[in-house]
Motif scaffolding. Structure first.
Motif, PDB file in Angstrom:
ATOM      1  N   ARG A 652       0.845  -1.192   0.000  1.00 54.15           N
ATOM      2  CA  ARG A 652       0.000   0.000   0.000  1.00 54.15           C
ATOM      3  C   ARG A 652       0.880   1.241   0.000  1.00 54.15           C
ATOM      4  O   ARG A 652       1.812   1.350   0.793  1.00 54.15           O
ATOM      5  CB  ARG A 652      -0.895   0.010   1.229  1.00 54.15           C
ATOM      6  N   ASP A 655      -0.096   6.249   3.395  1.00 55.82           N
ATOM      7  CA  ASP A 655      -1.508   6.461   3.733  1.00 55.82           C
ATOM      8  C   ASP A 655      -1.776   7.503   4.823  1.00 55.82           C
ATOM      9  O   ASP A 655      -2.707   8.295   4.688  1.00 55.82           O
ATOM     10  CB  ASP A 655      -2.115   5.109   4.124  1.00 55.82           C
ATOM     11  N   ARG A 700      -4.686  12.697   3.430  1.00 51.86           N
ATOM     12  CA  ARG A 700      -4.061  11.387   3.596  1.00 51.86           C
ATOM     13  C   ARG A 700      -4.422  10.501   2.418  1.00 51.86           C
ATOM     14  O   ARG A 700      -5.129  10.921   1.509  1.00 51.86           O
ATOM     15  CB  ARG A 700      -4.528  10.733   4.904  1.00 51.86           C
ATOM     16  N   MET A 777      -7.721   0.157  -2.613  1.00 42.52           N
ATOM     17  CA  MET A 777      -8.509  -0.205  -1.447  1.00 42.52           C
ATOM     18  C   MET A 777      -9.895   0.378  -1.619  1.00 42.52           C
ATOM     19  O   MET A 777     -10.053   1.478  -2.142  1.00 42.52           O
ATOM     20  CB  MET A 777      -7.876   0.377  -0.186  1.00 42.52           C
ATOM     21  N   GLU A 779     -12.435   1.624   0.777  1.00 40.53           N
ATOM     22  CA  GLU A 779     -12.582   1.918   2.208  1.00 40.53           C
ATOM     23  C   GLU A 779     -13.344   3.211   2.452  1.00 40.53           C
ATOM     24  O   GLU A 779     -13.572   3.612   3.582  1.00 40.53           O
ATOM     25  CB  GLU A 779     -11.211   1.973   2.878  1.00 40.53           C
ATOM     26  N   ASP A 803     -11.349   1.396   7.910  1.00 43.51           N
ATOM     27  CA  ASP A 803     -11.815   2.726   7.518  1.00 43.51           C
ATOM     28  C   ASP A 803     -13.263   2.697   7.046  1.00 43.51           C
ATOM     29  O   ASP A 803     -14.040   3.600   7.338  1.00 43.51           O
ATOM     30  CB  ASP A 803     -10.927   3.292   6.403  1.00 43.51           C
TER      31      ASP A 803
END
Ligand code: ADP
Ligand code: MG
Ligand code: MG
Length: 909
Positions: A652, A655, A700, A777, A779, A803
């Motif tokens: 990932r 983040d 973010r 992702m 989320e 999340d």
């Protein structure tokens, strides 16, 4: 007045080789009642009785007691009549009285959580009748004093006031023992027992203001109500909470003719298991006491003896008792009453065969005749659970699927806990020896009271004996140590159920609650002192002992192999370091579902470069700092790819919000200003600038990569270069680059462009290439809604359910603690949604995201990487949704593998 108009059967009879119910009716009759009925029907000698259903408990709680008694009266009276007929006695009769027990029993076994009263039906006349009938004064008066004691505690609420208090009845008994200079209950004379009855009744009158009830019917109804009430007692409530059992199940009430183990040396009572509940070994085992009743064995009133000769010899070895002494003073039931033993042995085999699982049984011997009072699926440790299931499979008793379904996934966790280091154990100072009641290794500080088990981080709950009130503390403590009680004591049985280390019956310990001191072997240990328990040997050790990783049994490996045979989903792991990756691979992870890159930046040498990157005002400045980070990231990725040896690794991109990386303390801010040759004010300004009201909804995820594309560029370069470097060494790496926190297709498209361009650039530079995927992702709720659009560009989806839960429910993960506990207590929520996926709510987004994604890309790879990926019920949900994999923390990989198999088996069933 409201009435119970519905006509239904509320009272079920059993006994005399017949029964109205059977073992399948646990919801209605409770586990105990259903099994009493079943045993009766298959010809096991069970004292006759009847069960009042769990539905009545619910009626009692909603409609009140009068309506319920009114409705039950006729059927209970006729049921008592039927017992009278079988027993040839009469309830309430003063010449030939029928005595009964009133026992609780919910649909699942909750050992000791609810209340039981024995010898009900006695009063000043009936006791004389009993004397005459049995010609045994001692027995009759002993039964009477026991009855007042139990009825007083359970029905009249005469329990100790404070934790340092002892039970008011125990206190009277202790007093008399001191006066008479005797130690055991069995040493009381008839006169003593009569005095006790008198004193007990006196204590009842003083404490409650009323005389002890003499009318047997009055006694019976009040006992029945007390059992219903115990369903909502604190102990039972806590137990339900611990196991997530709903409050509306209710308890049944079992009313049963008494059989007496306290009629002298030809009588007794005991508890036994068809296999070893600690290790799973296939040996019949248990404990008994001669001339004793009911809970005496479990409560540790006297040190019980072993049922089998083998068990007795094993016990003697631990207790350092010579064989001749053992055979003489501590004979097994097998030696003492060979024909009763043979009969018991036959029943235990019959019951295990009948239920095809390990049974935990209660029995009583009345004057040379054996009666079985209870059987249930025995609670066991994680290790025993695995061994018993595998053994039953190998014995041909259960098939592969059933074997897998027999294993409770979360209980596998116990097997993965550290054990004592064998080298450290050699140097350990053993201060005393108890019984190895529940295996495991525990090191902690001594506490003497259950409600103080949280006083230190790691505690050893040290008690003379435990009682059901101690449950919560036992759950919190690292280990449990008792001075009294055997392998079937409350402490031992409960600890095994919890998979918690326990050493019981360490007779050498002198525990002084008042002064909070443990004395043993001339030494004193105080509250807060460190001790260690070895639950596999019964050793009690002074101080701390080092631990090491456990070695997993062959059966564990077999269960895992079998799991993979049936599961249709892959299990990956969340791992940020090569070490975690290696652990997870060892546990059978089939790839990494989430590597978080931010942790890589917190190490000392890196955080500086990271901060420089964040503080830089220009693209050039940022690039410069990122160049410093590049080689470090690359080598991190090499380590992880290498550990996974060709298995896919999802990485990932950065983040978290940037303010998490900048220093918030003045000293560190100064240092940074000096290092970067800028003013302290400039650093402070930047820190203030990065501060956000809702950082979790702030700058973010891919918002970073889209505002600072250099970050995405550098991370991609590090990933691709790492993979190419490994390729040169002949190691395959399969990176899957994952863009976090996408909410719109464009956010993803932009990031993907940077990733592909960078990768192509690196391929060209190196004149070589590798295969890789780019996915995202899901989320943010909007991403689930727009999944069809996003899937057009993404190679895979990974549901970030942490999340997604946070944003769907609008709970901040970091602050939810303020209300979540209240919500759970009040039943507003049934589970913590961050632990157990909210299938009805958040689950809809997961389903929708998957369906819509696959509507534009049918073979879209879909997984989950939130904490839920290792939680059994959530894994089952993921399987239903059609996910390709779940990903969880390394130590939960075995749990997820088994859960995935169970989900697949249940889906096909
Ligand atoms: P728990 O659910 O806490 O185990 P039980 O209802 O099983 O409580 O009863 C407590 C104890 O009393 C057990 O040891 C049980 O065997 C014994 N007992 C219950 N009913 C009878 C009976 N009718 N005759 C003799 N002993 C009994
Ligand atoms: Mg019982
Ligand atoms: Mg997230």
């Amino acid at each position: 007045m409201e009435t119970l108009t519905e006509i239904k059967k509320r009272v079920f009879l059993f006994g005399d080789k017949k029964a109205d119910g059977n073992s399948k009716m646990k919801n209605l009759l409770g586990g105990k009642g259903a099994n009493l009925a079943e045993m009766s029907a298959i010809g096991i000698p069970v004292p006759p009785g009847f069960t009042i259903t769990t539905e009545v408990c619910t009626e009692y709680n909603t409609l009140g007691k009068d309506i319920v008694i009114n409705e039950l009266k006729e059927s209970v009276e006729s049921a008592i009549e039927s017992i009278e007929k079988t027993m040839g006695t009469k309830f309430g009769d003063s010449e030939n009285p029928l005595l009964i027990s009133v026992r609780s029993g919910a649909r699942v076994s909750m050992p000791g959580m609810m209340d039981t009263v024995l010898n009900l039906g006695l009063n000043d006349q009936a006791v004389l009748g009993l004397v005459k009938k049995t010609n045994n004064e001692r027995f009759a008066w002993d039964s009477y004093r026991r009855f007042i004691q139990m009825y007083g505690g359970v029905v009249l609420g005469m329990k100790p006031h404070t934790k340092e208090d002892i039970d008011p009845f125990e206190e009277i008994m202790e007093h008399l023992k001191d006066k008479r200079n005797i130690e055991l209950d069995t040493e009381f004379t008839v006169q003593d027992l009569q005095d006790l009855v008198y004193d007990f009744k006196d204590a009842v009158k003083k404490r409650t203001g009323h005389d002890f009830p003499t009318d047997p019917w009055d006694q019976l109804w009040r006992a029945v109500m007390a059992v219903f009430d115990s369903w909502n007692g604190d102990r039972a409530k806590y137990y339900r909470k611990m196991h997530n059992y709903p409050g509306d199940w209710g308890t049944a009430v079992n009313v049963q003719a008494m059989v007496f183990g306290n009629m002298g040396t030809n009588s007794g009572t005991g508890v036994c298991f068809t296999r070893d509940a600690g290790t799973g070994e296939n040996v019949f085992n248990g404990e008994y006491l001669i001339d004793a009743q009911g809970e005496d064995v479990v409560a540790g009133v006297r040190t019980p003896q072993q049922i089998t000769k083998l068990g007795s010899q094993r016990w003697a070895e631990l207790a350092k008792v010579e064989e001749a002494d053992r055979a003489e003073n501590y004979p097994s039931l097998e030696e003492l009453m060979p024909s009763i033993y043979a009969e018991l042995n036959e029943y235990q085999q019959k019951l295990e065969d009948h239920y095809s699982d390990m049974q935990d049984m209660e029995f009583t011997i009345q004057d040379g005749k054996l009666w079985i009072l209870q059987t249930r699926i025995g609670k066991r440790t994680g290790a025993a659970m695995v061994k018993i299931a595998m053994d039953l499979f190998k014995e041909g008793v259960i098939d592969e699927k059933e074997t897998l379904l027999r294993i409770e996934p979360n209980k596998l966790d116990e097997l993965l806990h550290p054990v004592f280091d064998t080298k450290a154990l050699k140097r350990a100072n053993v201060i005393a020896q108890g019984l190895p009641a529940s295996p495991g290794a525990a090191t902690g500080q001594i506490v003497f009271f259950a409600d103080e088990a949280k006083k230190f981080k790691n505690t050893i709950l040290t008690r003379i004996e435990t009682s059901p009130e101690d449950l919560e503390g036992m759950n919190v403590a690292k280990g449990i140590l008792t001075a009294r009680g055997g392998m079937t004591s409350h402490a031992a049985v409960v600890a095994r159920g919890m998979g918690k280390c326990c050493v019981s019956g360490a007779g050498a310990l002198k525990i002084d609650y008042k002064n909070r001191v443990l004395r043993v072997d001339g030494k004193e240990f105080h509250e807060g002192d460190w001790i260690s328990l070895n639950g596999s040997t019964g050793n009690i050790i002074e101080g701390k002992v080092a631990t090491m990783e456990p070695e997993l049994s062959g059966e564990f490996g077999e269960i895992m192999e079998l799991s993979d045979k049936y599961s249709t989903m892959e299990v990956r792991t969340n791992a940020d370091t090569p070490k975690d990756a290696a652990i997870a691979r060892n546990f059978g992870a089939q790839g990494i579902g989430l590597t978080r890159t931010e942790h890589m930046f917190f190490e000392v040498d890196r955080i500086k470069a990271m901060r420089e990157m964040i503080l830089a005002d220009t693209v050039k400045g940022r690039k410069h700092a990122l160049e410093e980070l590049l080689p470090m990231q690359r080598s991190d990725f090499e380590g992880i790819f290498e550990a996974m040896q060709g298995l896919p690794v999802t990485v990932r991109l950065l983040d978290p919000p940037l303010h998490e990386f900048v220093p918030h303390q003045l000293a560190t801010q100064k240092e940074l200003a000096e290092d970067m040759h800028i003013s302290l004010a400039a650093v402070k300004n930047k820190v203030a600038e990065l501060q956000e009201f809702n950082p979790m909804l702030g700058h973010r995820g891919c918002r970073l990569g889209n505002t600072y594309p250099e970050i995405t560029e550098t991370q991609t370069r590090a990933i691709i270069e790492a993979a190419l470097n490994l390729k040169e060494k002949g190691i395959v790496a399969k990176p899957e680059i994952m863009v976090p926190l996408v909410g719109t297709a464009n956010e993803f498209i932009e990031q993907k462009k940077i990733i592909t361009e960078t990768a192509n650039k690196v391929f060209k530079e190196r004149n070589d290439s590798i295969e890789y995927l780019v996915g995202t992702m899901i989320e943010i709720p909007r991403a689930a809604l727009m999944a069809d659009k996003i899937a057009e560009h993404a190679d895979f989806f990974s549901f970030g359910t942490n999340d997604l839960t946070q944003m769907t429910l609008g709970y901040s993960r970091d602050d939810a603690g303020k209300f979540l506990n209240v919500y759970l207590e009040k039943g507003i929520l049934t589970h913590d949604p961050f632990e157990v996926l909210d299938q009805e709510g958040v689950g809809q987004l997961v389903e929708m995201g998957t369906l819509r994604g696959r509507s534009t890309k049918p073979n879209l790879k879909v997984g989950i990487c939130g904490e839920h990926g290792g939680e059994p019920s959530s894994v089952e949900f993921c399987n239903k949704t059609g996910m390709n994999y779940v990903s969880c923390s390394p130590f939960r990989v075995p749990i997820a593998r088994l859960s995935a198999a169970q989900a697949a088996i249940k889906a096909k069933a």
